[in-house]
Design an enzyme around this catalytic site. Structure first.
Site, mmCIF file in Angstrom:
data_model
loop_
_atom_site.group_PDB
_atom_site.id
_atom_site.type_symbol
_atom_site.label_atom_id
_atom_site.label_comp_id
_atom_site.label_asym_id
_atom_site.label_seq_id
_atom_site.Cartn_x
_atom_site.Cartn_y
_atom_site.Cartn_z
ATOM 1 N N LYS A 110 -8.792 3.813 5.453
ATOM 2 C CA LYS A 110 -9.947 2.580 5.132
ATOM 3 C C LYS A 110 -9.589 1.567 6.355
ATOM 4 O O LYS A 110 -10.704 1.125 6.501
ATOM 5 C CB LYS A 110 -9.769 2.072 3.862
ATOM 6 C CG LYS A 110 -10.351 3.055 2.755
ATOM 7 C CD LYS A 110 -10.591 2.268 1.240
ATOM 8 C CE LYS A 110 -9.243 1.682 0.850
ATOM 9 N NZ LYS A 110 -8.290 2.678 0.235
ATOM 10 N N CYS A 199 -9.732 -6.352 -13.041
ATOM 11 C CA CYS A 199 -8.808 -5.397 -12.382
ATOM 12 C C CYS A 199 -7.224 -6.057 -12.507
ATOM 13 O O CYS A 199 -6.146 -5.212 -12.446
ATOM 14 C CB CYS A 199 -8.877 -5.294 -10.950
ATOM 15 S SG CYS A 199 -8.624 -6.597 -9.745
ATOM 16 N N MET A 200 -6.883 -7.244 -12.960
ATOM 17 C CA MET A 200 -5.733 -7.661 -13.024
ATOM 18 C C MET A 200 -5.572 -8.858 -14.217
ATOM 19 O O MET A 200 -4.180 -9.499 -13.922
ATOM 20 C CB MET A 200 -4.950 -8.094 -11.561
ATOM 21 C CG MET A 200 -5.691 -8.817 -10.687
ATOM 22 S SD MET A 200 -6.673 -10.412 -10.693
ATOM 23 C CE MET A 200 -5.975 -11.275 -11.568
ATOM 24 N N MET A 383 -3.592 -0.554 -11.908
ATOM 25 C CA MET A 383 -4.712 -0.215 -12.915
ATOM 26 C C MET A 383 -4.311 0.178 -14.108
ATOM 27 O O MET A 383 -4.963 0.027 -15.172
ATOM 28 C CB MET A 383 -6.013 0.239 -12.283
ATOM 29 C CG MET A 383 -6.734 -0.670 -11.197
ATOM 30 S SD MET A 383 -7.068 -2.344 -11.620
ATOM 31 C CE MET A 383 -6.358 -3.253 -10.541
ATOM 32 N N GLY A 420 -5.389 -4.915 -6.573
ATOM 33 C CA GLY A 420 -6.462 -4.013 -6.090
ATOM 34 C C GLY A 420 -7.208 -4.514 -4.889
ATOM 35 O O GLY A 420 -7.463 -3.999 -3.852
ATOM 36 N N GLN A 421 -7.460 -5.993 -5.110
ATOM 37 C CA GLN A 421 -8.439 -6.738 -3.896
ATOM 38 C C GLN A 421 -7.702 -7.438 -3.084
ATOM 39 O O GLN A 421 -6.636 -7.888 -3.314
ATOM 40 C CB GLN A 421 -9.373 -7.343 -4.809
ATOM 41 C CG GLN A 421 -10.171 -6.507 -5.820
ATOM 42 C CD GLN A 421 -11.278 -7.467 -6.338
ATOM 43 O OE1 GLN A 421 -12.598 -7.529 -5.765
ATOM 44 N NE2 GLN A 421 -11.223 -7.549 -7.684
HETATM 45 S S1 SF4 Z 1 -4.645 -3.554 3.338
HETATM 46 FE FE1 SF4 Z 1 -5.113 -1.483 1.977
HETATM 47 S S2 SF4 Z 1 -6.866 -0.521 2.755
HETATM 48 FE FE2 SF4 Z 1 -6.081 -2.130 4.427
HETATM 49 S S3 SF4 Z 1 -4.889 -0.732 5.711
HETATM 50 FE FE3 SF4 Z 1 -3.462 -1.559 4.295
HETATM 51 S S4 SF4 Z 1 -3.403 -0.054 2.771
HETATM 52 FE FE4 SF4 Z 1 -5.335 0.533 3.856
#
Ligand code: SF4
Lengths: 793, 73
Positions: A110, A199-200, A383, A420-421
């Protein structure tokens, strides 16, 4: 030498091998092929840590002579440091930043493709206003005028509490700070929430109830010291891939055991040394059973427990927030070690093995890992523990295990709640963009309100002492018509709200005015009256704060397209139009620096001091508390934390410097499978997509990789239903239904009687089926458990 | 690409017959990197269909490099 050998030996990640320069006369096609190969190698490295490719195969892989600039990754809460390759005013390539202590040069698939999210064909570049039911283009000036006048007239007619703002853990810190000042300090309502509630929030209430202060005590460096990693319902291989690679890299070098605990088999389970499956919600019983074993096998660190902890009980049978105007306040009562031991009697492994679905032997094995005085241990969760109707409790219970054994706040002994964010910590938790919070403290405390009024230069009475609506409650109030105006920034609630049909209908009702600031059309812009195009990530300046208390600054590196404007500046423009310009006296050129200076006044001191703007600009992120030029890596430990005033440990968030060990029982979830709806529905994410997919589905490689959502079934259930891989199934809950492809023996495998569906796909809205029940303490919904029927479609 | 169980060598052999792709097999893991080089979307889709239809293939994950000239605001 094969690459993997180097990687394991000296942490020379694959990406460092790919930075050689290509010759100037190399053809564009060859260059593209090399980029593609580089991406594939990185993807392979994050999926198969330690993977080796022959040196001769990669020796020509390279990037051209681009101009490389630093930025944190736009996507997950790991917060990898990236170097963005710029060419001809465009961001065209990405590599991991070797100077970043987070990822040391690595990135996941990603992150690698993150810059492509800037250039989707349908990028919003002009504001849109709804006229005769249709969204039509207008100018930014007119759109901002309309937002300001609508906000003003709503306040005049219905009062401040009729307006609301809903932001995000993807807001930059300045976005959230300006939103908080504007909504709470200037307008005077506590109707400010952020999607991080989804989420948290349970992580926050877990920290607050156990330690009286938010965010992890340790840091990612713990990974390089721990011998055992226990992942509580956390598919790290897909959700925190770079950190997971770091775990695996350590396993190649040292005595390390990775334990996966979950309700389905995932890529993490495959890579772990042992994987244990427990029945949904029974993590509460499992954590208590581990504590039972610790206490009854003499593994308790008695000195630590007596010196640094105290025992508490709270209310039980606390409900699930399903009722329309549900209210709950917990009440902590003093308890004792003796009473705690009696409480644990119900959780002897033999008594709960059936409930949990794990053998007493396996439970005892797990407990022995925590109990072994010679092992350093990290618990990691995200999560699975947080999106839980008893989310606060399971957070407390994991802390209990570490407090009982004294395995906390030292290198390698670390209960670690992941986010997560990219800025759930930085923006939502630290700035406090939730109804009850201020940048320092909570609205209920007069001292916190006074401090905010002073720094903001607003009258004290502007800041209301009572919290109003948490996220689910806010969307219920919108549906009921008590809230009439909502401004949504950087988030997509028309995909992510549980029990979605109700909240979409509510947003579409007459008399509601919805403003959405975003970068692409989404199901949320579909319900908007005004759509404001936002400048995204490196198209503006900002800061994110990641899971390990690390703040990372990024400069504007490229121009935003069309009339797109940063969310910070959109709020300031609207505030000015409403006559509040004096509270935001900054220029477009200096506002981020000025905001940072003002914001950090809230956190001055040894407990939360933040780095200066200049310092942030120079470095690949700085962890707070930043005291006298030094990051604090392990809080509450006198050896590392200058805020400690006691011997050895000082949990200074709580009175007497003692952390709280809670008696929190197992309680069943509100909806369980029955004859009519015999399956559990569990929802979640996949490696390739960022949350609702509004960005990653526009990156063709990621989209092609996982083009649509699917329903994972256990092979035995699929056989019984006569469903083969790829055939259509219909999922039906009490709230909605959906038809999608079955996935059998592919990426993940749920237990029998469970179906798993990723939520990234806006054309397959799984949240139309989920239940809007939440943890009564954190108000965070449970997306992991509701009951559905599965039929062959 | 992740080959079907025990089929890594056979998959490598099968892939070697295509002109519009290069193969990089991992040394110790059951994974192959395949870099395709197709003239247009049509050729890309046809190739993908052929690859996906082969029973030697267990799982495919796709990644990509990008062309700055194609990026338009
Ligand atoms: S911050 Fe998360 S999405 Fe971005 S490179 Fe690192 S592991 Fe991958």
């Amino acid at each position: 030498m094969p690459l993997g050998a180097q990687q394991s030996g000296s942490r020379h990640w694959i990406e460092q091998k790919l930075t050689r320069m290509v010759s100037k006369n190399q053809s564009r096609r060859a260059f593209l092929k090399q980029l593609a190969t580089a991406s594939a190698l990185s993807a392979a490295a994050s999926m198969f840590p330690g993977v080796m490719f022959a040196e001769e195969q990669i020796k020509n892989i390279a990037y051209s002579d681009l101009n490389w600039k630093k930025s944190p990754c736009r996507f997950c809460g790991v917060g990898c440091g990236l170097l963005i390759g710029l060419k001809e005013g465009k961001a065209v390539a990405v590599k991991g930043d070797p100077a970043s202590p987070v990822n040391k040069g690595l990135c996941c698939v990603k992150g690698y493709h993150s810059v492509m999210a800037l250039y989707g064909k349908d990028r919003l570049t002009k504001p849109l206003v709804r006229k005769n039911g249709k969204l039509v283009e207008t100018t930014m000036q007119e759109a901002l005028d309309l937002v300001a006048s609508k906000m003003k007239s709503t306040i005049n007619e219905h009062g401040e509490d009729a307006i609301s703002m809903y932001g995000s853990g993807q807001w930059t810190i300045p976005d959230g700070y300006v939103a908080s000042k504007f909504v709470k300090g200037v307008i005077g309502t506590n109707n400010l929430e952020a999607n991080a509630r989804l989420c948290m929030a349970s992580a926050v209430t877990g920290f607050m109830t156990s330690f009286g202060i938010d965010e992890p005590m340790g840091c990612y460096e713990d990974i390089d010291h721990a011998n055992v990693f226990v992942l509580w319902g956390n598919n790290m291989a897909e959700m925190h891939p770079v950190l997971f690679s770091r775990l695996l890299d350590n396993r190649l070098k040292r005595d390390v055991t990775i334990i996966d605990l979950g309700t389905r088999t995932t890529r993490t389970s495959m890579a772990a040394d042992r994987s244990f499956l427990f029945k949904p919600q029974t993590d509460l019983a499992l954590a208590n059973a581990i504590c039972y074993e610790i206490v009854n096998n003499g593994w308790m660190n008695e000195r630590f427990v007596s010196k640094h902890t105290t025992f508490k009980t709270g209310k039980t049978d606390i409900g699930y927030g399903i009722e329309e105007k549900f209210k709950f306040n917990d009440e902590a009562k003093a308890s004792s070690l003796a009473a705690y031991k009696t409480f644990l009697e119900d959780y002897a492994p033999e008594k709960v093995e059936k409930l949990i679905g794990m053998s007493a032997k396996d439970i005892k094995y797990l407990a022995s890992l925590y109990g072994n005085p010679n092992k350093k241990i990290m618990s990691l969760w995200c999560m699975g523990a947080n999106q839980h109707t008893r989310g606060t409790w399971i957070n407390n219970l994991i802390y209990n295990i570490h407090l009982l054994t004294g395995k906390i706040s030292t290198p390698g002994n670390s209960p670690f709640s992941l986010t997560g964010q990219p800025s759930a910590c930085g923006t939502v938790r630290e700035v406090g963009t939730l109804t009850h919070k201020l940048p320092y403290g909570v609205v209920m405390k007069e001292g916190a309100r006074k401090k905010a009024a002073e720094i903001w230069g607003v009258p004290l009475e502007n800041i209301k002492a009572k919290p109003t609506h948490h996220t689910v409650s806010m969307f219920r109030a919108l549906d009921r018509g008590e809230i009439k105006f909502m401004w949504i920034q950087v988030t997509n609630p028309m995909v992510t709200m549980p029990n979605l049909n109700r909240y979409r209908e509510g947003a579409e009702k007459d008399g509601r005015f919805i403003v959405v600031s975003d970068v692409y059309p989404t199901p949320t812009t579909d319900v908007a009256d005004v759509v404001l195009p936002s400048a995204m990530w490196i198209e503006r300046e900002g800061m994110f704060g990641n899971s390990e208390r690390r703040t990372q600054h990024f400069n504007q590196l490229i121009d935003a397209p069309g009339e797109a404007m940063s969310d910070t500046w959109q709020i300031i423009e609207v505030a000015k139009r409403m006559g509040h310009g004096k509270y935001f006296p900054w220029t477009e050129e200096n506002h981020i620096e000025e905001i940072w200076k003002e914001y950090t006044k809230f956190h001055a001191g040894k407990k939360h001091g933040m780095a200066s703007y200049e310092e942030l600009n120079k470095r690949a992120g700085v962890m707070w508390p930043f005291v006298e030029g030094k990051e604090t890596k392990w809080r509450f430990n006198t050896k590392y934390d200058p805020a400690c005033e006691k011997d050895s440990f000082d949990f200074y968030g709580k009175p007497e410097g003692k952390a709280w060990i809670w008696e929190r029982p197992y309680e069943a979830p509100p909806e369980v499978p029955d004859n009519e709806f015999p399956f559990w529905l569990n929802t979640g994410r996949v490696l390739e997509h960022w949350h609702t997919g509004s960005m990653t589905r526009r990156i063709s490689v990621l989209h092609q990789s996982v083009p649509k959502s699917y329903a994972e079934l256990h092979p035995d259930d699929a056989k019984r239903l006569n469903v083969r891989n790829g055939e259509k199934v219909k999922l039906i809950s009490r709230r909605g239904e959906i038809i999608m492809d079955a996935s059998i023996n592919e990426r993940g495998k749920p237990t029998r009687g469970q179906v798993f569906v990723p939520f990234f796909d806006e054309s397959l809205l799984i949240n139309e089926l989920t239940l809007d029940a939440y943890c009564p303490i954190s108000k965070q919904p449970d997306y992991k458990k509701c009951a559905v029927r599965v039929e062959k479609a | 690409m992740i080959p079907a169980q025990g089929k890594k060598e056979a998959l490598e052999h099968f892939l070697s017959e295509f002109k519009n792709l290069d193969v990089l097999p991992a040394e110790e893991k059951e994974v192959l990197i395949v870099v395709t080089d197709t003239a247009d979307k049509n050729e890309e889709e046809l190739l993908l269909e052929k690859l996906k239809a082969n029973e030697l293939l267990g799982h495919i994950t796709m990644v990509f490099g990008s062309d700055p000239e194609k990026i338009k605001n």
